[in-house]
Write a protein that holds these residues in place. Sequence first.
Motif, PDB file in Angstrom:
ATOM      1  N   LEU A 259       2.363   1.821 -10.092  1.00 24.63           N
ATOM      2  CA  LEU A 259       2.377   1.336  -8.712  1.00 24.63           C
ATOM      3  C   LEU A 259       2.025  -0.141  -8.660  1.00 24.63           C
ATOM      4  N   SER A 260       1.088  -0.574  -9.503  1.00 23.92           N
ATOM      5  CA  SER A 260       0.699  -1.979  -9.541  1.00 23.92           C
ATOM      6  C   SER A 260       1.866  -2.873  -9.954  1.00 23.92           C
ATOM      7  N   SER A 261       2.657  -2.419 -10.916  1.00 24.58           N
ATOM      8  CA  SER A 261       3.818  -3.215 -11.337  1.00 24.58           C
ATOM      9  C   SER A 261       4.835  -3.331 -10.211  1.00 24.58           C
ATOM     10  N   ALA A 262       5.062  -2.235  -9.468  1.00 26.60           N
ATOM     11  CA  ALA A 262       5.997  -2.271  -8.339  1.00 26.60           C
ATOM     12  C   ALA A 262       5.491  -3.187  -7.232  1.00 26.60           C
ATOM     13  N   VAL A 263       4.191  -3.128  -6.973  1.00 28.50           N
ATOM     14  CA  VAL A 263       3.583  -3.993  -5.958  1.00 28.50           C
ATOM     15  C   VAL A 263       3.755  -5.464  -6.339  1.00 28.50           C
ATOM     16  N   GLY A 264       3.552  -5.772  -7.624  1.00 26.72           N
ATOM     17  CA  GLY A 264       3.702  -7.145  -8.082  1.00 26.72           C
ATOM     18  C   GLY A 264       5.106  -7.679  -7.849  1.00 26.72           C
ATOM     19  N   LEU A 265       6.123  -6.846  -8.119  1.00 25.51           N
ATOM     20  CA  LEU A 265       7.508  -7.274  -7.923  1.00 25.51           C
ATOM     21  C   LEU A 265       7.795  -7.562  -6.455  1.00 25.51           C
ATOM     22  N   VAL A 266       7.317  -6.697  -5.577  1.00 22.43           N
ATOM     23  CA  VAL A 266       7.531  -6.907  -4.135  1.00 22.43           C
ATOM     24  C   VAL A 266       6.731  -8.108  -3.647  1.00 22.43           C
ATOM     25  N   GLN A 267       5.498  -8.247  -4.147  1.00 21.50           N
ATOM     26  CA  GLN A 267       4.619  -9.341  -3.728  1.00 21.50           C
ATOM     27  C   GLN A 267       5.233 -10.709  -4.007  1.00 21.50           C
ATOM     28  N   ALA A 268       6.040 -10.800  -5.058  1.00 17.91           N
ATOM     29  CA  ALA A 268       6.666 -12.072  -5.423  1.00 17.91           C
ATOM     30  C   ALA A 268       7.599 -12.598  -4.326  1.00 17.91           C
ATOM     31  N   PHE A 269       8.043 -11.704  -3.458  1.00 20.55           N
ATOM     32  CA  PHE A 269       8.998 -12.101  -2.414  1.00 20.55           C
ATOM     33  C   PHE A 269       8.377 -12.102  -1.015  1.00 20.55           C
ATOM     34  N   VAL A 270       7.053 -11.912  -0.933  1.00 17.45           N
ATOM     35  CA  VAL A 270       6.362 -11.927   0.355  1.00 17.45           C
ATOM     36  C   VAL A 270       6.358 -13.344   0.923  1.00 17.45           C
ATOM     37  N   GLN A 271       6.638 -13.457   2.236  1.00 16.66           N
ATOM     38  CA  GLN A 271       6.716 -14.777   2.862  1.00 16.66           C
ATOM     39  C   GLN A 271       5.853 -14.912   4.103  1.00 16.66           C
ATOM     40  N   SER A 272       5.249 -13.830   4.568  1.00 16.72           N
ATOM     41  CA  SER A 272       4.452 -13.903   5.792  1.00 16.72           C
ATOM     42  C   SER A 272       3.208 -13.038   5.661  1.00 16.72           C
ATOM     43  N   VAL A 273       2.249 -13.289   6.554  1.00 13.60           N
ATOM     44  CA  VAL A 273       1.009 -12.503   6.547  1.00 13.60           C
ATOM     45  C   VAL A 273       1.300 -11.042   6.863  1.00 13.60           C
ATOM     46  N   PHE A 274       2.223 -10.793   7.790  1.00 19.13           N
ATOM     47  CA  PHE A 274       2.561  -9.416   8.151  1.00 19.13           C
ATOM     48  C   PHE A 274       3.099  -8.658   6.945  1.00 19.13           C
ATOM     49  N   GLN A 275       4.002  -9.273   6.192  1.00 23.02           N
ATOM     50  CA  GLN A 275       4.536  -8.636   4.994  1.00 23.02           C
ATOM     51  C   GLN A 275       3.434  -8.375   3.973  1.00 23.02           C
ATOM     52  N   PHE A 276       2.512  -9.332   3.850  1.00 24.63           N
ATOM     53  CA  PHE A 276       1.423  -9.171   2.904  1.00 24.63           C
ATOM     54  C   PHE A 276       0.502  -8.024   3.317  1.00 24.63           C
ATOM     55  N   CYS A 277       0.262  -7.878   4.619  1.00 23.44           N
ATOM     56  CA  CYS A 277      -0.574  -6.778   5.107  1.00 23.44           C
ATOM     57  C   CYS A 277       0.056  -5.426   4.775  1.00 23.44           C
ATOM     58  N   LEU A 278       1.370  -5.348   4.822  1.00 18.68           N
ATOM     59  CA  LEU A 278       2.067  -4.095   4.493  1.00 18.68           C
ATOM     60  C   LEU A 278       1.942  -3.782   3.001  1.00 18.68           C
ATOM     61  N   ILE A 279       2.184  -4.782   2.177  1.00 15.87           N
ATOM     62  CA  ILE A 279       2.122  -4.563   0.722  1.00 15.87           C
ATOM     63  C   ILE A 279       0.682  -4.339   0.256  1.00 15.87           C
ATOM     64  N   SER A 280      -0.286  -4.738   1.086  1.00 16.70           N
ATOM     65  CA  SER A 280      -1.692  -4.556   0.711  1.00 16.70           C
ATOM     66  C   SER A 280      -2.091  -3.085   0.623  1.00 16.70           C
ATOM     67  N   ILE A 281      -1.371  -2.215   1.336  1.00 14.70           N
ATOM     68  CA  ILE A 281      -1.723  -0.788   1.323  1.00 14.70           C
ATOM     69  C   ILE A 281      -1.524  -0.187  -0.067  1.00 14.70           C
ATOM     70  N   PRO A 282      -0.307  -0.261  -0.659  1.00 16.89           N
ATOM     71  CA  PRO A 282      -0.169   0.239  -2.031  1.00 16.89           C
ATOM     72  C   PRO A 282      -0.945  -0.599  -3.049  1.00 16.89           C
ATOM     73  N   MET A 283      -1.143  -1.886  -2.753  1.00 13.79           N
ATOM     74  CA  MET A 283      -1.916  -2.744  -3.659  1.00 13.79           C
ATOM     75  C   MET A 283      -3.353  -2.241  -3.782  1.00 13.79           C
ATOM     76  N   MET A 284      -3.999  -1.968  -2.640  1.00 17.58           N
ATOM     77  CA  MET A 284      -5.368  -1.481  -2.651  1.00 17.58           C
ATOM     78  C   MET A 284      -5.462  -0.092  -3.280  1.00 17.58           C
ATOM     79  N   LEU A 285      -4.472   0.750  -3.006  1.00 15.03           N
ATOM     80  CA  LEU A 285      -4.460   2.097  -3.583  1.00 15.03           C
ATOM     81  C   LEU A 285      -4.418   2.036  -5.103  1.00 15.03           C
TER      82      LEU A 285
END
Length: 414
Positions: free
Chosen positions: A306-332
Amino acid sequence: MSGKGPQTTTTDFSRSRVIYATYVFATLDVAWMFLQMSVTPYLAKRLGFDTLWFGYLQTLVGVIQLLGGPIFGRFADIFGARTALTLSCVANTVFFALLVIADSPIMLFIQKLPAIFMHGLPGAQMVVADLTEPANRANALAKIGLCFGIGMITGSTLGGTITTHYGEKFASSVGVVGSLVNLLLVLNFIPKSTKLQAQQNSTEIKSTAGEKNAKSVFDLGEITRLMKYPNVARTFLVKSISGLPAGIFQVMFSIIAINVFELKSQQNGYLLAYFGILQMFIQGGVVGRLTSRYNEWTLLLFSIGLSSAVGLVQAFVQSVFQFCLISIPMMLSLIVFNVVTDSMLTKGVPPSDTGTMLGLCASEQSLLRTIGPTLGGFMYENYGFSSFGFVQFVINITVFTYLFLRGFKEEHKE
């Protein structure tokens, strides 16, 4: 609490009372830590720090706590919980007092020196571990994670709000007062010693107290010995390598919030509070169910994948809202990974060495904070925000593939 069981040195203190006081202490200690994290980046920016120099500042903190962490646990065992936590509180008070008067880059570096004695959270974990039976220990220690979440929300929100309206110096002064409150809490509610077997082992302790204890405080051989147990070195290496990208990102997040998401101090505080809420929810309502249904090996693979998948998505994050969404699986992934690896490591050594093993895990986190800021500053300055996500993806997918293939081979050997 019943009166059964051996008498302890906590004669005038109910065991439950001490544990609850320790939870309050841990919550406040974390709150002041996050208050400081809400103040330092903005003070550093005002004093002329760029991303690279802020990385050096964070690296200094990591080095200092890396040096102090392994010694703190042994210090608490020898001199008692109250003395160790008192030392931590005094160091916290000096730390914030220096932050109040920091008015130059060199003063901001000097201000970090007391961090060598600031180990309140590991100290709280040791108190709870001492005063709980092995069967209840995991549940009792898990509640410290809940305290961490509450402290994170309180400290980051308070720090952001006070810094925005009253400035860094006033926020730092609040940290001074808060650290003194913690000191009073320790002196009034934490007994000198919290060792359950103190009287049973008193004869052995007296016979070995002098030379052995003095030597064991700085005995690096204890760390080497633990690494010789089956699978401990491999698990610790996996914990260090796989956790490196997340560690780099965490220590650089305050600067990223300012430069990438352009957050003000108060907004940054709200974002940290959001992370605290996520952590409380995941740690309180998700992790327990996962560990009761799946074995540790499966959860380790799940968290790394899951961490590897989060990292791939995180590379394309451009806004705080997107980051807040990806933070859920990141924290998990982070929480499950830390819980599982700590559990595997403590089970891999004898019960008498679990405290040393947990201290070593804490030192590993300090090591990440040591090298993370310098690496993070270099990555950000040269390759941008997306590099954090790509590095996390590459490292974790590599570790996942290695563990998956190794597990598959071992399964077929049987």
